[in-house]
Write an enzyme that holds these catalytic residues in place. Structure first.
Site: not given
Ligand code: DX5
Ligand code: ZN
Length: 220
Positions: A36, A196-197, A65, A32, A136, A174-176, A67, A34, A141-144, A7
């Protein structure tokens, strides 16, 4: 088949060219992206112009993706920009089947995503016409953010439904996602792993992708 989709939310937007080369060299299967709108989610990122700039610099499939609250309004712009997979959220409502047909009509893959509170059963009517479901495992909304284990049961239910009906649909999560949970998610039936992270941390993009892939593959 396991696919790893870095991501770019965790990438350096000041040096996208290098980030693209890093994920390509590291063996990523998809990129990927994102999108928003500050309305569907409480954050803003980028629109078609950035997708198009990335498109010009890579042949990796772009997994976009959305959002955003009104994906129908912007679908053509993202398809024109070069999205290979265009995923919107089930929760936006409206004519979802029509949007799926629009994406398919342009020869791309339609994806539908569900937030943590949305049950997977809502996707059943769409499964014959889409190519991807995106579960999800954080609030979008946010990474990490921390992975929500409640995603596991939803992935298992989708796996059963897809296998039972023979639908040709990939399950993406997707997510964490990281080394501490990717095995469980793979075992539950996911095949496409957004990260992502855990991909961009420490600058070791290639090594991170490889470890994630090996961990996921050990459960297949
Ligand atoms: C969050 C995004 C994800 C995000 C994942 O809303 O859809 O794609 O970047 O980031 P990590 O892998 O850090 O949770
Ligand atoms: Zn995503």
């Amino acid at each position: 088949m396991i696919k790893i989709a870095p991501s770019f939310l965790s990438a350096d937007f000041g040096d996208l060219e290098s980030e693209i080369r890093r994920v390509e060299a590291g063996g990523a299967d998809l990129i990927h992206l994102d999108v928003m709108d500050g309305h569907f989610v409480p954050n803003l990122t980028f629109g078609p112009i950035v997708v198009e700039a990335i498109r010009r610099r890579t042949t990796l499939p772009l997994d976009v993706h959305l959002m955003i609250s009104d994906p129908t309004r912007y679908a053509d712009a993202f398809l024109d920009a070069g999205a290979d997979i265009l995923t919107f959220h089930y929760e936006v409502g409206g004519d979802l089947a029509g949007l799926v047909e629009k994406i398919r009509g342009r020869g791309r893959t339609a994806g539908v995503s569900i937030k943590p509170a949305t049950p997977p059963s809502v996707l059943s009517p769409l499964l014959p016409r889409i190519g991807l479901v995106l579960v999800m495992s954080v609030e979008p909304g946010f990474g990490g953010q921390a992975f929500m284990p409640s995603a596991i049961g939803k992935i298992e239910a989708l796996r059963r439904e897809i296998d039972r009906t023979g639908a040709r649909v990939e399950i993406e999560v997707d997510g964490g996602i990281g080394l501490s949970n990717i095995r469980d998610v793979a075992r539950a039936g996911a095949e496409v792993f957004v990260a992502g992270s855990s991909v961009f941390k420490g600058g070791q993009v290639g090594a991170n992708i490889r470890s994630l892939r090996e961990a996921a593959a050990s459960e297949k």
